[in-house]
Design an enzyme around this catalytic site. Structure first.
Site, short mmCIF file in Angstrom:
data_model
loop_
_atom_site.label_atom_id
_atom_site.label_comp_id
_atom_site.label_asym_id
_atom_site.label_seq_id
_atom_site.Cartn_x
_atom_site.Cartn_y
_atom_site.Cartn_z
N ALA A 66 0.87 -1.17 0.00
CA ALA A 66 0.00 0.00 0.00
C ALA A 66 0.92 1.23 0.00
CB ALA A 66 -0.87 -0.01 1.24
N GLY A 111 0.53 -5.01 0.82
CA GLY A 111 -0.65 -5.02 -0.04
C GLY A 111 -0.37 -5.64 -1.40
N GLU A 114 -0.65 -9.30 -0.88
CA GLU A 114 -2.09 -9.56 -0.70
C GLU A 114 -2.83 -9.52 -2.03
OE1 GLU A 114 -2.15 -6.44 2.37
OE2 GLU A 114 -3.27 -7.84 3.61
N GLU A 134 4.28 -5.52 7.24
CA GLU A 134 3.49 -4.51 7.95
C GLU A 134 3.95 -4.29 9.40
OE1 GLU A 134 2.27 -6.74 5.88
OE2 GLU A 134 0.76 -5.82 4.60
N1 DAK Z 1 4.66 3.19 -0.64
C1 DAK Z 1 5.07 4.35 -1.17
N2 DAK Z 1 6.22 4.50 -1.82
C2 DAK Z 1 7.02 3.44 -1.93
C3 DAK Z 1 6.67 2.17 -1.39
C4 DAK Z 1 5.41 2.06 -0.72
N3 DAK Z 1 4.97 0.92 -0.22
N4 DAK Z 1 7.65 1.30 -1.65
C5 DAK Z 1 8.60 1.99 -2.33
N5 DAK Z 1 8.21 3.26 -2.49
C6 DAK Z 1 8.94 4.33 -3.17
C7 DAK Z 1 10.11 4.82 -2.35
O1 DAK Z 1 9.67 5.76 -1.39
C8 DAK Z 1 10.99 5.42 -3.43
O2 DAK Z 1 10.46 6.68 -3.79
P1 DAK Z 1 11.31 8.05 -3.59
O3 DAK Z 1 11.56 8.13 -2.13
O4 DAK Z 1 12.55 7.83 -4.40
O5 DAK Z 1 10.41 9.12 -4.11
C9 DAK Z 1 10.78 4.48 -4.61
O6 DAK Z 1 9.55 3.82 -4.36
C10 DAK Z 1 11.87 3.45 -4.75
O7 DAK Z 1 12.01 2.77 -3.53
P2 DAK Z 1 13.41 2.60 -2.79
O8 DAK Z 1 14.34 3.73 -3.11
O9 DAK Z 1 13.12 2.31 -1.36
O10 DAK Z 1 13.96 1.30 -3.52
P3 DAK Z 1 14.96 0.22 -2.93
O11 DAK Z 1 15.37 -0.62 -4.08
O12 DAK Z 1 16.04 0.87 -2.13
O13 DAK Z 1 14.08 -0.67 -1.94
C11 DAK Z 1 12.09 -1.87 -1.28
C12 DAK Z 1 13.01 -1.43 -2.46
C13 DAK Z 1 10.86 -2.53 -1.86
C14 DAK Z 1 12.84 -2.89 -0.40
C15 DAK Z 1 11.74 -0.61 -0.44
O14 DAK Z 1 11.21 0.40 -1.34
C16 DAK Z 1 10.73 -0.87 0.61
O15 DAK Z 1 11.03 -1.42 1.68
N6 DAK Z 1 9.47 -0.43 0.36
C17 DAK Z 1 8.41 -0.52 1.31
C18 DAK Z 1 7.98 -1.94 1.40
C19 DAK Z 1 6.89 -2.10 2.41
O16 DAK Z 1 7.09 -1.94 3.61
N7 DAK Z 1 5.74 -2.42 1.87
C20 DAK Z 1 4.64 -2.81 2.66
C21 DAK Z 1 3.92 -1.62 3.08
S1 DAK Z 1 2.75 -2.03 4.29
C22 DAK Z 1 -4.37 -0.80 5.15
C23 DAK Z 1 -4.44 -1.89 4.34
C24 DAK Z 1 -3.32 -2.41 3.82
C25 DAK Z 1 -2.11 -1.85 4.12
C26 DAK Z 1 -2.04 -0.76 4.92
C27 DAK Z 1 -3.16 -0.22 5.43
N8 DAK Z 1 -5.52 -0.25 5.72
C28 DAK Z 1 -6.75 -0.90 5.49
C29 DAK Z 1 -5.49 0.93 6.48
C30 DAK Z 1 -0.93 -2.41 3.57
C31 DAK Z 1 0.23 -2.06 4.08
C32 DAK Z 1 1.40 -2.34 3.37
O17 DAK Z 1 1.41 -2.74 2.24
#
Ligand code: DAK
Length: 259
Positions: A66, A111, A114, A134
């Site tokens: 997400a 997400g 998912e 998460e």
């Molecule tokens: N959201 C927004 N931007 C994201 C992102 C994300 N999930 N993942 C990556 N990006 C963006 C980064 O911010 C970066 O943008 P800039 O800062 O350059 O503008 C760009 O994509 C490239 O990412 P990185 O520079 O970080 O790239 P790396 O190769 O260094 O790392 C990575 C890749 C995938 C390991 C890293 O980007 C990372 O850890 N990303 C986050 C992964 C993560 O934690 N994803 C899960 C999020 S939790 C809900 C329902 C569902 C959810 C939430 C709430 N409700 C009902 C309320 C779901 C939650 C999730 O999915």
């Protein structure tokens, strides 16, 4: 609704849907979720394709979760509302009457994992990574991750991945049963299409009833065996069944019409 973050194309009667937020690793923001909702409810009912491949733009990510930047500062009430909408959308994918295959071309996190799990099958590139990170953010999966991960990999391993936030690589995802196939990076869509083309030669009503019946197993409000009895009856009443049986007797390929 205009599609801004989804690009839809057709190849050999199959719909290819690409999430195009490559700079944000295809993270699911509100607009993208609304477009997915429209696609798998209204637009998808009329789209004359035999199945859908869902993928992410670029070589790095399917969907990296997400959009974290969007849900900063969200209240408990806002979170619940967003979760409910997400569930509705992912159920629409899971219950879509035509096969939907996720072509996982890189990170499928949170997400994104998912979303891939809501599809009927998953084809992963060798570079794919799966995880539910998460808990790193102090939240739990909100789009069905705690439920669907168990369905694919069992309770013990699901507990481990959900609580450690560990990422797994494609071969482990294959071994655990999370993905159907692993292919060289860049060949995910081709493999998904190959599967969908095979399915396209079968009776469309039967395919829709398979989806309904298999889903019924995981729906506590339904008796899956009773569902199968009804669904079987519905397939025997189709012209396609007559065509399929006749084609077998006449030793020719069936020409199904979907009714
Ligand atoms: N959201 C927004 N931007 C994201 C992102 C994300 N999930 N993942 C990556 N990006 C963006 C980064 O911010 C970066 O943008 P800039 O800062 O350059 O503008 C760009 O994509 C490239 O990412 P990185 O520079 O970080 O790239 P790396 O190769 O260094 O790392 C990575 C890749 C995938 C390991 C890293 O980007 C990372 O850890 N990303 C986050 C992964 C993560 O934690 N994803 C899960 C999020 S939790 C809900 C329902 C569902 C959810 C939430 C709430 N409700 C009902 C309320 C779901 C939650 C999730 O999915």
């Amino acid at each position: 609704m205009d599609f801004k973050n989804l690009v839809l194309t057709e190849e050999d009667g199959i719909g290819i849907v690409t999430i195009t937020r490559e700079k944000a690793l295809n993270a699911l923001n509100t607009q993208t979720m609304l477009e997915l909702q429209y696609l798998f409810t209204e637009y998808g009912q009329k789209w004359a394709v035999s199945g859908i491949v869902l993928t992410g733009a670029g070589e790095k990510a399917f969907v990296a979760g997400a959009d974290i930047k969007e849900f900063l500062g969200m209240s408990a009430e806002g979170g619940s509302k967003m979760a409910q909408r997400g569930h509705d959308i992912f159920f629409a994918i899971e219950r879509f009457p035509k096969p939907v295959i996720a072509a996982v071309n890189g990170f499928a996190l949170g997400g994104g994992c998912e979303l891939a799990m809501a599809c009927h099958m998953r084809v992963a590139g060798e570079n794919a990574r799966f995880g539910q990170p998460e808990v790193n953010l102090g939240i739990i999966p909100g789009y069905g991750g705690t439920q669907r991960l168990i369905q694919y990999i069992g309770k013990g391993k699901a507990m481990e991945l959900l609580m450690t936030a560990d990422m797994i690589k494609a071969p482990e995802a294959l071994q655990l049963g999370l993905v159907n196939h692993v292919v060289p990076a860049g060949e995910e869509i081709a493999k998904a299409k190959e599967i969908l083309l095979k399915i396209a030669s079968k009776g469309p009503v039967a395919i829709a009833k398979i989806i309904e019946s298999v889903n019924a197993y995981f729906d506590e409000k339904q008796d899956g065996f009773a569902k199968e009895v009804n669904a079987f009856g519905e397939t025997t009443g189709t012209s396609d069944f007559i065509e399929g049986a006749t084609a077998f007797v006449e030793k020719r390929k069936a020409n199904f019409k979907g009714n």
